[in-house]
Design an enzyme around this catalytic site. Structure first.
Site, PDB file in Angstrom:
ATOM      1  N   ARG A  18      11.253  86.121-132.712  1.00  0.00           N
ATOM      2  CA  ARG A  18      11.901  84.876-133.419  1.00  0.00           C
ATOM      3  C   ARG A  18      12.860  84.140-133.019  1.00  0.00           C
ATOM      4  O   ARG A  18      13.036  83.037-132.897  1.00  0.00           O
ATOM      5  CB  ARG A  18      11.693  85.201-135.084  1.00  0.00           C
ATOM      6  N   ASN A  36       7.208  85.813-139.253  1.00  0.00           N
ATOM      7  CA  ASN A  36       6.437  87.252-139.056  1.00  0.00           C
ATOM      8  C   ASN A  36       5.452  87.295-140.053  1.00  0.00           C
ATOM      9  O   ASN A  36       5.698  86.686-141.224  1.00  0.00           O
ATOM     10  CB  ASN A  36       7.187  88.469-139.084  1.00  0.00           C
TER      11      ASN A  36
END
Length: 803
Positions: A18, A36
């Site tokens: 990320r 996520n």
């Protein structure tokens, strides 16, 4: 402007994915967010087509070191998203299709920080970042967020929280981030319960004190990443002997750890490939060829000689009779801090009594290791999942995995073409060196090594780990694969699960599973023509109710045909024959010739005089009446028999294959071009009941003649290896002509013997035959579950039998 949903699947959680998405998206001028979820990473992005194209390209090029992108799915979004910039959003739950990253060794940046007096992480033993540290060992649930790990017990301090949310920091969204102020702590205890004071020895802190204790010859239990280890100075014979006696591990080689590559290089030869493995994020134990072996007087402590390149000798008891040592480098900050002042290797072996699972809990360690260790170095970060150290070696230019665990599991194995659309499958694995396997959507997820299930504690761990994986991956199998052996505990548990969940169960033949596992990891497509699989191991349950272990099978993923085998010989006393190799020698000798002839021809031989002290009448009755003496075509027992004949672990051994491993080391140390060398030992080739057979009877008579002529055991061992390899190659040559075979699979625990593996592979390649060997999964029973799973998947994809 265009809007897209971008789905990323693969190993993309807990690896800094990320933050990488955020950085690249910002650089490309995109607006949106990334989060996520159960399927992996979901990106919502708004920008120009060119910017999105650049974003996707850079994402693949700049993928974080621990990440692996399996799939990128781009979907146009019709509507409006109101994003002012790009952000990292909170994780969301959902159906789990993502992967769990293996635990990773400390990265260079974190390693530099723990030795930097000006860093706030100076000497902090739990330092980690986005690119390193615990993963599988601390996770309880998906998605991989702090709240779903054992780090949830530690609230981030303001400084850690600042780094966690700092996009420019290498700890940005590192879930296990911690420091002295807010994270886990380590402490030293005496096992006798007495207090420890700084006046006992000079030390910077409790972790540094461990180094002093090891240098003094003490045994220390050290709680690490995936379990607790037992450590001592590897150059002090008395300390190693004490550890072996207390641990009740009398023969198996012990793993070593050294501060750096230079120290390992003093004792072993390290190739470029082996160095790459040692320094990789997986940081496995690597089996290395010994550079020099010198014995040191027992009870003599190791004093460095500055004039000698080899500062200290490895204690002979570390790996008795072996030509290799298993070394690893420090893979956690804790280990680096312990070894900072240690200029010689230490033993670092599993914290357990022999054959039991490694301890992971502080209370459990105090109870079970209190009589083994002198001191404990413990910490208060819970180990959720037991993860042993992985073991690998390099054979030729290819990596061979012996034990797949820390650093590798549970990274998925991508299945070959044809296995994309498979229903969820569970494979239960074998009895020894167990792993289980989850199959889903073109990939196989193997558990870490779980040990031998005949041990009750190991079986309990197996059940706990299986439940954890099924929950982590929300895996609901539609069918279960088990080994055909009716008494394997993994098979019995599989049957119970199938009954409880009302799903079908499929028994898979042991050696077919070995071959299929090797095919799968080598990318052999589902509908490929059959290969010739040579599966050599200790034993597996055969289709005919006997024990197999020296098999030549014409096999694809769906079926197999047994073309040849080794001659079946009685295992006198059943399982006792595994641990008392002389039983196999006697069985092979009387299968080769009758006892009267043998005693007449070789009456002066020590081995025959040895057997005169045994209850031969009773042994013969057991064989003749088939009482607990099953026939087995086992190559592993043949190795044991030859080893015992030449005096290696004749009476007893503590582990399966121990005698064979020692004989391989002896064979390697002898030059095959020695002037005393004689022609190969002969093997007979017979054909009966539509199957070929390799009969070692003439080999035995020639071997006894060599013993009679006082040929050295080393030369006999080397001749046996070469002769057996030649016999296998000749059998393949004949079978390949009859069956138009172009690919041969070499599998089974016996092919962990590198001498045999190299000789057979080279001989087959000379014939123009492609040779497939193991790399990703072990050739031993640790790879069985993968084979079981793909065989069952093949059944379903061709027969539609599951649904």
């Amino acid at each position: 402007m265009v809007s897209e949903k971008i789905r990323i699947r693969g190993t993309v959680q807990g690896v800094g994915f990320r933050p990488t998405v955020y950085r690249i998206a910002t650089a490309c001028g995109l607006r949106g967010d990334v989060c996520n979820d159960g399927e992996g990473v979901l990106i919502r992005a708004v920008g120009s087509e060119a910017a999105l194209a650049e974003f996707i390209q850079r994402l693949q090029q700049e993928c974080p070191p621990l990440a692996r992108i399996q799939e990128i799915i781009r979907t146009s979004y019709v509507g409006e998203w109101e994003f002012a910039d790009f952000a990292i959003a909170h994780s969301v739950s959902g159906t789990v299709k993502t992967e769990i990253s293996p635990d990773a060794a400390i990265c260079p940046q974190c390693q530099q920080e723990i030795f930097d007096p000006f860093s706030r992480f100076f000497r902090y033993p739990f330092t980690n970042c986005t690119h390193c540290g615990p993963r599988l060992s601390i996770i309880r649930a998906i998605p991989y967020d702090r709240s779903n790990t054992s780090m949830s017990a530690f609230v981030m301090c303001p400084q850690c929280e600042k780094e966690y949310y700092d996009i420019e920091n290498h700890r940005f969204h590192a879930q296990p981030i911690a420091c002295y102020n807010c994270g886990p702590q380590a402490w030293l205890e005496r096992t006798d319960g007495k207090s420890i004071t700084s006046s006992m020895f000079s030390m910077l802190d409790d972790v540094d004190a461990v180094c002093t204790l090891l240098q003094k010859g003490e045994i220390v239990a050290i709680k690490g990443l995936g379990g607790i280890h037992l450590a001592c100075d590897a150059t002090v014979e008395a300390a190693v002997q004490k550890l072996r006696q207390r641990k009740q591990r009398y023969h198996k080689p012990l793993a070593l750890m050294a501060r750096d590559i230079d120290i390992i290089a003093e004792y072993c030869i390290i190739s470029a490939k082996e160095k790459e493995l040692l320094t990789s994020p997986a940081a496995p134990i690597v089996l290395l060829k010994v550079r020099e072996r010198r014995e040191i007087p027992q009870n003599q402590s190791s004093i460095q000689n500055p004039k000698s390149k080899i500062q200290n000798c490895i204690a002979p008891s570390v790996a008795p009779g072996q030509n290799s040592l298993g070394f690893m480098l420090p893979y956690t900050p804790l280990h680096h801090l312990i070894l900072k002042r240690m200029n010689r290797p230490i033993v670092l072996t599993s914290g357990n009594l022999s054959d039991e699972p490694q301890c992971i809990d502080n209370g459990e360690a105090r109870e079970r290791l209190g009589k083994i260790a002198d001191y404990f170095l413990l910490h208060n970060r819970e180990i959720v999942n037991r993860v042993d150290d992985s073991v690998v070696r390099v054979v030729g230019d290819k990596v061979q995995t012996i034990r797949r665990a820390r650093g590798y599991a549970p990274a998925p194995i991508i299945l070959p073409p044809g296995f994309e659309n498979i229903p969820p499958i569970l494979a239960m694995g074998s009895e020894l060196k167990n792993t289980f396997c989850l199959l889903r959507e073109g990939e196989a997820i193997l558990s870490q090594h779980l040990g031998d299930l005949e041990n009750a504690a190991a079986f309990n761990t197996y059940q706990d780990t299986l439940n954890l994986y099924l929950n982590l991956f929300q895996h609901q199998p539609q069918a279960i694969a088990i080994d055909k052996h009716p008494e394997y505990l993994s098979s019995k548990l599989g049957k119970e699960l199938a009954t409880a969940n009302q799903i079908k169960i499929y028994p898979i033949q042991h050696h077919h599973a070995h071959i299929a596992a090797c095919m799968a990891e080598n990318g052999i497509p589902l509908n490929s023509p059959p290969v010739l699989g040579i599966a050599l191991d200790g034993l597996g349950y055969g289709e005919d109710g006997t024990f197999w272990g020296g098999e030549f099978l014409l096999a694809d993923y769906r079926q197999f045909k047994r073309l040849a085998r080794f001659k079946p010989v009685a295992m006198i006393g059943g399982e006792q024959a595994i641990y008392q190799p002389w039983r196999n020698t006697y069985a092979h000798l009387i299968a080769a010739d009758n006892w009267q002839n043998l005693t007449q021809k070789y009456s002066d031989l020590e081995i025959l005089n040895f057997f005169k002290q045994k209850p031969l009448k009773l042994l013969n009755q057991l064989i003749e009446q088939n009482i607990n003496s099953p026939l087995a075509s086992s190559a592993g027992r043949l190795f044991d028999a030859v080893a015992a004949a030449i005096g290696i672990f004749r009476e007893d051994c503590s582990d399966e294959g121990q005698a064979a491993i020692a004989m391989e080391a002896l064979a390697e140390s002898h030059n095959l071009n020695n002037p005393e060398e004689k022609p190969n030992y002969p093997f007979n080739f017979t054909f009966f009941d539509s199957i070929y057979c390799i009969d070692p009877s003439p080999m035995w008579l020639a071997l006894l003649t060599d013993l009679q002529q006082q040929i050295s055991p080393g030369i006999i061992a080397a001749k046996f290896h070469r002769s057996l390899a030649t016999a296998i190659i000749e059998m393949v040559k004949h079978l390949s002509q009859e069956n138009l075979i172009h690919q041969v699979v070499l599998t089974g625990g016996v092919f962990q013997n590198t001498l045999l593996l190299k000789q057979v592979a080279q001989g087959l390649q000379t014939l123009g035959i492609e040779v497939l060997t193991h790399s990703l999964v072990p050739p031993n029973d640790g790879g069985i579950s993968l084979g079981q799973a793909v065989i069952l998947a093949a059944y379903n994809l061709t027969e539609n039998t599951l649904i």
